[in-house]
Design a protein around this motif. Sequence first.
Motif, PDB file in Angstrom:
ATOM      1  N   LEU A   4       0.836  -1.208   0.000  1.00 21.63           N
ATOM      2  CA  LEU A   4       0.000   0.000   0.000  1.00 21.63           C
ATOM      3  C   LEU A   4       0.865   1.250   0.000  1.00 21.63           C
ATOM      4  N   HIS A   5       2.010   1.209   0.655  1.00 22.26           N
ATOM      5  CA  HIS A   5       2.929   2.349   0.585  1.00 22.26           C
ATOM      6  C   HIS A   5       3.297   2.636  -0.865  1.00 22.26           C
ATOM      7  N   GLU A   6       3.611   1.587  -1.628  1.00 23.59           N
ATOM      8  CA  GLU A   6       3.954   1.770  -3.040  1.00 23.59           C
ATOM      9  C   GLU A   6       2.763   2.288  -3.841  1.00 23.59           C
ATOM     10  N   GLU A   7       1.585   1.812  -3.532  1.00 23.76           N
ATOM     11  CA  GLU A   7       0.402   2.279  -4.270  1.00 23.76           C
ATOM     12  C   GLU A   7       0.146   3.758  -4.029  1.00 23.76           C
ATOM     13  N   TYR A   8       0.262   4.193  -2.770  1.00 20.12           N
ATOM     14  CA  TYR A   8       0.074   5.616  -2.486  1.00 20.12           C
ATOM     15  C   TYR A   8       1.131   6.455  -3.208  1.00 20.12           C
ATOM     16  N   LEU A   9       2.365   5.975  -3.214  1.00 17.89           N
ATOM     17  CA  LEU A   9       3.439   6.720  -3.862  1.00 17.89           C
ATOM     18  C   LEU A   9       3.198   6.838  -5.364  1.00 17.89           C
ATOM     19  N   ARG A  10       2.822   5.733  -6.014  1.00 18.36           N
ATOM     20  CA  ARG A  10       2.655   5.740  -7.463  1.00 18.36           C
ATOM     21  C   ARG A  10       1.529   6.663  -7.918  1.00 18.36           C
ATOM     22  N   VAL A  11       0.467   6.812  -7.104  1.00 16.42           N
ATOM     23  CA  VAL A  11      -0.640   7.668  -7.523  1.00 16.42           C
ATOM     24  C   VAL A  11      -0.358   9.135  -7.198  1.00 16.42           C
ATOM     25  N   LEU A  12       0.495   9.386  -6.203  1.00 20.29           N
ATOM     26  CA  LEU A  12       0.775  10.775  -5.825  1.00 20.29           C
ATOM     27  C   LEU A  12       1.893  11.381  -6.667  1.00 20.29           C
ATOM     28  N   GLU A  13       2.856  10.565  -7.088  1.00 15.97           N
ATOM     29  CA  GLU A  13       4.005  11.117  -7.830  1.00 15.97           C
ATOM     30  C   GLU A  13       3.604  11.941  -9.050  1.00 15.97           C
ATOM     31  N   PRO A  14       2.764  11.437  -9.961  1.00 11.97           N
ATOM     32  CA  PRO A  14       2.450  12.242 -11.156  1.00 11.97           C
ATOM     33  C   PRO A  14       1.747  13.553 -10.831  1.00 11.97           C
ATOM     34  N   TRP A  15       1.029  13.575  -9.709  1.00 13.34           N
ATOM     35  CA  TRP A  15       0.331  14.805  -9.344  1.00 13.34           C
ATOM     36  C   TRP A  15       1.306  15.952  -9.125  1.00 13.34           C
ATOM     37  N   ALA A  16       2.500  15.648  -8.637  1.00 16.48           N
ATOM     38  CA  ALA A  16       3.467  16.709  -8.351  1.00 16.48           C
ATOM     39  C   ALA A  16       3.764  17.529  -9.602  1.00 16.48           C
ATOM     40  N   GLU A 375      -8.339  19.288  -5.601  1.00 21.00           N
ATOM     41  CA  GLU A 375      -7.119  18.558  -5.954  1.00 21.00           C
ATOM     42  C   GLU A 375      -6.176  18.466  -4.747  1.00 21.00           C
ATOM     43  N   SER A 376      -6.033  19.555  -4.024  1.00 21.17           N
ATOM     44  CA  SER A 376      -5.083  19.558  -2.908  1.00 21.17           C
ATOM     45  C   SER A 376      -5.599  18.750  -1.724  1.00 21.17           C
ATOM     46  N   ASP A 377      -6.920  18.665  -1.547  1.00 20.10           N
ATOM     47  CA  ASP A 377      -7.446  17.794  -0.498  1.00 20.10           C
ATOM     48  C   ASP A 377      -7.026  16.346  -0.748  1.00 20.10           C
ATOM     49  N   ARG A 378      -7.196  15.900  -1.979  1.00 27.98           N
ATOM     50  CA  ARG A 378      -6.821  14.518  -2.298  1.00 27.98           C
ATOM     51  C   ARG A 378      -5.319  14.319  -2.131  1.00 27.98           C
ATOM     52  N   ALA A 379      -4.541  15.278  -2.584  1.00 31.13           N
ATOM     53  CA  ALA A 379      -3.085  15.168  -2.462  1.00 31.13           C
ATOM     54  C   ALA A 379      -2.652  15.115  -0.997  1.00 31.13           C
ATOM     55  N   ALA A 380      -3.259  15.954  -0.164  1.00 27.26           N
ATOM     56  CA  ALA A 380      -2.881  15.983   1.249  1.00 27.26           C
ATOM     57  C   ALA A 380      -3.232  14.676   1.935  1.00 27.26           C
ATOM     58  N   ALA A 381      -4.442  14.153   1.664  1.00 30.45           N
ATOM     59  CA  ALA A 381      -4.850  12.904   2.304  1.00 30.45           C
ATOM     60  C   ALA A 381      -3.947  11.748   1.868  1.00 30.45           C
ATOM     61  N   LEU A 382      -3.596  11.688   0.598  1.00 34.63           N
ATOM     62  CA  LEU A 382      -2.692  10.652   0.119  1.00 34.63           C
ATOM     63  C   LEU A 382      -1.309  10.796   0.755  1.00 34.63           C
ATOM     64  N   SER A 383      -0.874  12.035   0.952  1.00 30.26           N
ATOM     65  CA  SER A 383       0.448  12.234   1.554  1.00 30.26           C
ATOM     66  C   SER A 383       0.471  11.775   3.010  1.00 30.26           C
ATOM     67  N   MET A 384      -0.651  11.918   3.708  1.00 35.10           N
ATOM     68  CA  MET A 384      -0.724  11.395   5.073  1.00 35.10           C
ATOM     69  C   MET A 384      -0.518   9.888   5.072  1.00 35.10           C
ATOM     70  N   ALA A 385      -1.254   9.204   4.187  1.00 35.06           N
ATOM     71  CA  ALA A 385      -1.135   7.754   4.123  1.00 35.06           C
ATOM     72  C   ALA A 385       0.276   7.332   3.725  1.00 35.06           C
ATOM     73  N   LEU A 386       0.858   8.025   2.761  1.00 28.91           N
ATOM     74  CA  LEU A 386       2.210   7.696   2.316  1.00 28.91           C
ATOM     75  C   LEU A 386       3.208   7.850   3.458  1.00 28.91           C
ATOM     76  N   TYR A 387       3.116   8.933   4.182  1.00 27.39           N
ATOM     77  CA  TYR A 387       4.055   9.201   5.270  1.00 27.39           C
ATOM     78  C   TYR A 387       3.841   8.246   6.436  1.00 27.39           C
ATOM     79  N   TRP A 388       2.590   8.032   6.816  1.00 24.31           N
ATOM     80  CA  TRP A 388       2.318   7.182   7.973  1.00 24.31           C
ATOM     81  C   TRP A 388       2.657   5.726   7.681  1.00 24.31           C
ATOM     82  N   ARG A 389       2.408   5.267   6.469  1.00 26.25           N
ATOM     83  CA  ARG A 389       2.800   3.888   6.144  1.00 26.25           C
ATOM     84  C   ARG A 389       4.318   3.772   6.010  1.00 26.25           C
ATOM     85  N   ARG A 390       4.975   4.837   5.610  1.00 17.14           N
ATOM     86  CA  ARG A 390       6.443   4.833   5.612  1.00 17.14           C
ATOM     87  C   ARG A 390       6.975   4.646   7.025  1.00 17.14           C
TER      88      ARG A 390
END
Length: 408
Positions: A4-16, A375-390
């Motif tokens: 799941l960490h990888e999944e969150y990363l892969r969907v958030l990266e292109p958004w940057a 857009e930023s709400d989704r990005a922020a929520a995904l970043s929480m999951a990415l960081y916390w699973r890290r």
Amino acid sequence: MPTLHEEYLRVLEPWAGAAGRDMYVPPERPDLWCYGSGFNGWGVQTNQKAFAALAVLATEPELDEARAGLSRAELLARALGLLRFSLASHLSGEFTCLDGTTWGHTWISALGIERMLHAVQALEPHLTPADQAALRRVLLSECDWLVDGYFRNAGDPPGSIQAGLIEHNHPENNLWNGVLLQRVAWMYPDAPRHADYLRQGLAFLLNGISVPADAESAERFAGQPLSAWHVGANFFPSYGLNHHRYLNVGYMVICLSQIAMAHFAWKARGQSAPAAVYHHAEDLWRVVKLLTFPDGRLARVGGDTRARYCYCQDYAIPVWLLMLDRAADPDAPGFERRWLAILRREVAAGDGAAFLSARLAPMARISPTYYTRLESDRAAALSMALYWRRLSPALPEAPAPAEPAAAG
């Protein structure tokens, strides 16, 4: 199967890279970056949430720079610029928002701050002493106001807390204020008003997910029974929430998401959040879970005219992680994986990078301020999951079998 960490990363990266279309450097301050309108109000929070996403990506060990379209150094520079814009444009700072005003000291100021502070934790090694001083300045200024000047509605006595089943129904507001006060007292034990922050923060928290029975409760907090802290019930005994004049499943989720932000902030330091943070959290989750489809979508039972499956839906992600970590809920990873599958399909239907570019293209033209907010709400929520699973690689990954929506 990817983690799941990888999944969150892969969907958030292109958004940057996609977010760069809505970012720019203020001509007067070439050291700053801004995402969205740069205006006061929702513009401030939009910028803060974009900062959160870019900062977490910039500090991600497994970052794929090609997928992000930016180097780690570029992500870091933009994240620092976005944070510095937010700190400088606060009313205690030396700059302004791009509409010429300064932000802060409102009932909702703490919300954007809370939604970016996990990223401040991630970025700590890169913050200069000036950044740290500016952060402290903003946080103490906001907390002083929450103690002395806070009001939710015109005519409220300064510093008073409001709660109610229908009128003055402010559970999520009380929670983000309470968490910020407790968090800042914890971050800065030398703060001149440390004791005031703890006291006012506790009062806000205990009047967040509050129910009628709290008025008679002898459970003790800081030496007093809960009944002494109780201002009013925001939730019915069923844990239903009449918010914005309807049964608002989305704001039930928002309440729990504020608790998730606190839970993982303390956990990142190897500590436990104050007990009051979790007041009735699991009781509310049991009802929210009944109102969640197996694929993670919230059951919107009527009354809400907002864009579907945005905003409140996004903040279900931190709630699932909270309930996985705190209550070992076996269904949480399934909610995560199935919702991510929906999210990936929506990205693929658009430009392959922005989250909502297909479904909300007219909104992007008509109201770019609101579009970038979503857009930023989704990005922020995904970043929480990415960081916390890290930080918590032992969190369970395997989804339980999908079951039909529960009844009850």
